[in-house]
Design a protein around this motif. Structure first.
Motif, short mmCIF file in Angstrom:
data_model
loop_
_atom_site.label_atom_id
_atom_site.label_comp_id
_atom_site.label_asym_id
_atom_site.label_seq_id
_atom_site.Cartn_x
_atom_site.Cartn_y
_atom_site.Cartn_z
N ILE A 14 -17.64 47.80 65.33
CA ILE A 14 -17.76 46.49 64.66
C ILE A 14 -17.49 45.35 65.64
CG2 ILE A 14 -16.88 45.06 62.76
CD1 ILE A 14 -18.62 47.55 61.95
N ARG A 15 -16.64 45.59 66.64
CA ARG A 15 -16.39 44.53 67.63
C ARG A 15 -17.67 44.12 68.36
NH1 ARG A 15 -11.10 46.26 67.67
NH2 ARG A 15 -9.61 44.54 67.67
N LYS A 16 -18.61 45.04 68.46
CA LYS A 16 -19.88 44.74 69.16
C LYS A 16 -20.67 43.64 68.46
CE LYS A 16 -20.58 49.54 70.63
NZ LYS A 16 -21.33 50.76 70.26
N ILE A 17 -20.45 43.46 67.15
CA ILE A 17 -21.25 42.47 66.42
C ILE A 17 -20.44 41.22 66.06
CG2 ILE A 17 -22.92 44.14 65.50
CD1 ILE A 17 -21.37 44.09 62.85
N GLY A 18 -19.25 41.07 66.71
CA GLY A 18 -18.40 39.91 66.43
C GLY A 18 -18.22 39.03 67.65
N LEU A 69 -17.89 36.96 62.22
CA LEU A 69 -18.89 37.99 61.88
C LEU A 69 -19.85 37.44 60.84
CD1 LEU A 69 -16.22 40.74 61.52
CD2 LEU A 69 -18.18 41.07 63.00
N SER A 70 -21.12 37.70 61.02
CA SER A 70 -22.10 37.36 59.98
C SER A 70 -21.98 38.37 58.85
CB SER A 70 -23.52 37.42 60.57
OG SER A 70 -24.46 37.66 59.54
N ASN A 128 -22.48 43.73 56.81
CA ASN A 128 -22.74 44.58 55.64
C ASN A 128 -23.84 45.61 55.94
OD1 ASN A 128 -22.71 43.66 52.09
ND2 ASN A 128 -22.50 45.65 53.06
N ARG A 129 -24.89 45.17 56.61
CA ARG A 129 -25.98 46.11 56.97
C ARG A 129 -25.46 47.22 57.87
NH1 ARG A 129 -29.22 40.81 57.99
NH2 ARG A 129 -30.36 40.58 56.03
N ARG A 130 -24.66 46.83 58.87
CA ARG A 130 -24.14 47.83 59.82
C ARG A 130 -23.25 48.84 59.10
NH1 ARG A 130 -24.88 51.08 62.55
NH2 ARG A 130 -23.83 51.74 64.45
N LEU A 149 -19.08 28.46 62.21
CA LEU A 149 -18.70 29.67 62.96
C LEU A 149 -19.93 30.25 63.65
CD1 LEU A 149 -16.25 31.43 60.50
CD2 LEU A 149 -15.74 30.98 62.91
N ALA A 150 -19.73 30.75 64.86
CA ALA A 150 -20.84 31.22 65.68
C ALA A 150 -21.38 32.57 65.23
CB ALA A 150 -20.38 31.32 67.13
N ASN A 151 -22.68 32.75 65.45
CA ASN A 151 -23.36 34.04 65.26
C ASN A 151 -23.80 34.57 66.62
OD1 ASN A 151 -23.34 33.98 62.33
ND2 ASN A 151 -24.85 32.34 62.50
N LEU A 152 -24.07 35.88 66.68
CA LEU A 152 -24.45 36.52 67.95
C LEU A 152 -25.75 35.97 68.52
CD1 LEU A 152 -23.73 40.34 67.44
CD2 LEU A 152 -22.51 38.74 68.91
N ASP A 153 -26.66 35.49 67.65
CA ASP A 153 -27.98 35.05 68.12
C ASP A 153 -27.98 33.64 68.69
OD1 ASP A 153 -27.74 33.45 65.90
OD2 ASP A 153 -29.47 34.28 64.84
#
Length: 446
Positions: free
Chosen positions: A70-74, A104-105, A110-112, A222-226
């Motif tokens: 989960i840290r990979k997507i935060g 986190l988005s 939720n999808r992950r 808040l920031a998103n990964l994209d």
């Protein structure tokens, strides 16, 4: 491992999905039902408040081996960035060096997690409407319409993880001696969007929670990964500065030019987003008991929906799972005791984080721009750094520790009384880090 049972979870949100992974790893057959379509196949609808994961949430993730994934997507967020109306930018660190919450988005997370749950062997049933449950034998009643024909699905246990307007809780409410309250805030929210730069980088600092505090309303991002930011405008529904007053393009643009001038360059689709995205409600929901015998239990928002101003709705729901799992470890197959001890442990803490979250709106929308408040926080941090054994700030207790919320609230109230006295010291702004102030705090702590 427990004796394997057939368990249904109603709700495929974050708490329901993580609970499913826990129960599957304990050897149970786990079916998750949701009336909505599979979130992995739908676009998000512009109703999201980005999530922040803190220590309580990470504990629940790590206990089941998902932390690294989960840290990979935060994105780590270690401070607030306060945007004042005169274009100044002030930073407030959240904790000690290296302490951060993670942005986190909701949709991405939720999808992950549904993918991870399916990998673990959990079965999902989407677009399945659960209308009722028979509490005495954990039978779900499913059908196309509330008044039409229903099919009965028999389970050993049912968990209601179906949110603030839970159908499972709806049935439990009809018992005698069931306490229930629901309070809608006079404040709603609307999602806005800061897109990424053309090269995919963020337009503003990605490691800050950005707040534009304006008294009884505020904007946050808040920031998103994209490279984008999910922004949320919190505002009263009615009154002078309210959603009610922003009915057309001209009034919206004038309002943002006056109160959020530095967003003009970074929110290019303001008008489109504002009128396309719904204005959503905020509610606080409390109830008790959360369980029925050894058959049915509520978890997450279905047991304790709170407002989002401490960023702990998800974290509190994940901590429910941590405590439930501790009770399972302790009591084995005695589900009646597991359920009873789980709700007794969690109820006071759920009430405490509801109170803390409600109060934090005032802190974020008004006090973060107040010089006295900022000085108080500076003194607390200075004293805490010198005497970590004597003082941990309330925010750190809630966010960077696993101390029960109810204890954090009580100690926070005690500390605030001390700080009220400290702030009355003559010329405190000049001698805030003096021995006199240090001694005064130590004396008051006794």
């Amino acid at each position: 491992m427990q004796t394997p049972q057939k368990i249904a979870i109603v709700g495929s949100g974050l708490v329901g999905t993580l609970l499913a992974i826990y129960l599957k790893k304990l050897g149970h057959t786990v079916h998750v039902f949701d009336r909505s379509a599979d979130i992995r196949t739908v676009e998000f609808s512009g109703r999201s408040i980005n999530l922040v994961m803190s220590n309580r949430g990470w504990k629940a993730m790590e206990d089941v081996g998902l932390g690294e994934e989960i840290r990979k997507i935060g994105i780590p967020v270690d401070k607030r960035a306060i945007h004042t109306q005169d274009d100044k930018l002030n930073y407030q660190n959240y904790g000690k060096e290296g302490e951060a919450i993670f942005s986190l988005s909701r949709g991405v997370l939720n999808r992950r997690m549904i993918d991870l749950a399916e990998d673990a062997g959990v079965e999902f049933f989407f677009e399945q409407k659960i209308w009722d449950v028979t509490l005495s034998d954990a039978t779900l009643h499913i059908g196309e319409t509330e008044r039409g024909e229903w099919k009965d699905l028999k389970y050993d246990k049912v968990f209601g993880a179906d949110g603030a307007f839970s159908r499972i809780r709806h049935r439990m409410q009809r018992q005698s001696m069931f306490d229930y309250s629901q309070e809608f805030m006079k404040i709603g929210y609307k999602e806005l969007h800061i897109p990424a730069n053309p090269d995919g980088t963020h337009k503003i600092d990605k490691n800050s929670l950005h707040i534009w505090p304006r008294g009884n309303f505020m904007l946050m991002g808040l920031a998103n990964l994209d490279g984008s930011f999910t922004c949320t405008l919190f505002m009263p529904f009615e009154g002078e500065n309210s959603f009610d007053k922003l009915k057309d393009e001209a009034s919206l643009i004038a309002f943002f030019a006056k109160y959020f001038p530095d967003t003009k360059e970074v929110i290019p689709d303001l008008v489109r987003d504002f009128f396309k995205n719904p204005t959503s409600y905020l509610a606080i929901m409390k109830c008790y008991p959360w369980t029925y015998e050894d058959k049915v239990a509520l978890i997450g928002d279905s047991a304790h929906a709170i407002v989002p101003f401490y960023g702990h709705g998800m974290n509190a729901g994940f901590e429910d799972i941590t405590i439930l799992n501790e009770m399972i470890t302790q009591y084995g197959d005695d589900w009646k005791t597991i359920f009873s001890e789980y709700q007794k442990s969690r109820k006071p803490n759920a009430d405490a984080i509801a109170e803390l979250s409600y109060r934090n709106f005032m802190e974020m929308s008004s006090k973060t721009a107040d010089q006295n408040f900022l000085l108080q926080k500076k003194i607390e941090k200075w004293f805490s750094d010198k005497h970590p054994d004597k003082w941990m700030p309330l925010y750190s207790r809630v966010t960077f520790s696993l101390q029960p919320y109810s204890e954090a609230l009580a100690i926070g109230d005690f500390q605030n009384k001390i700080m009220e006295e400290v702030m009355q010291i003559p010329s405190i702004e000049e001698k805030w880090n003096s021995k006199e102030v240090e001694d005064k705090i130590i004396e008051l702590l006794k």
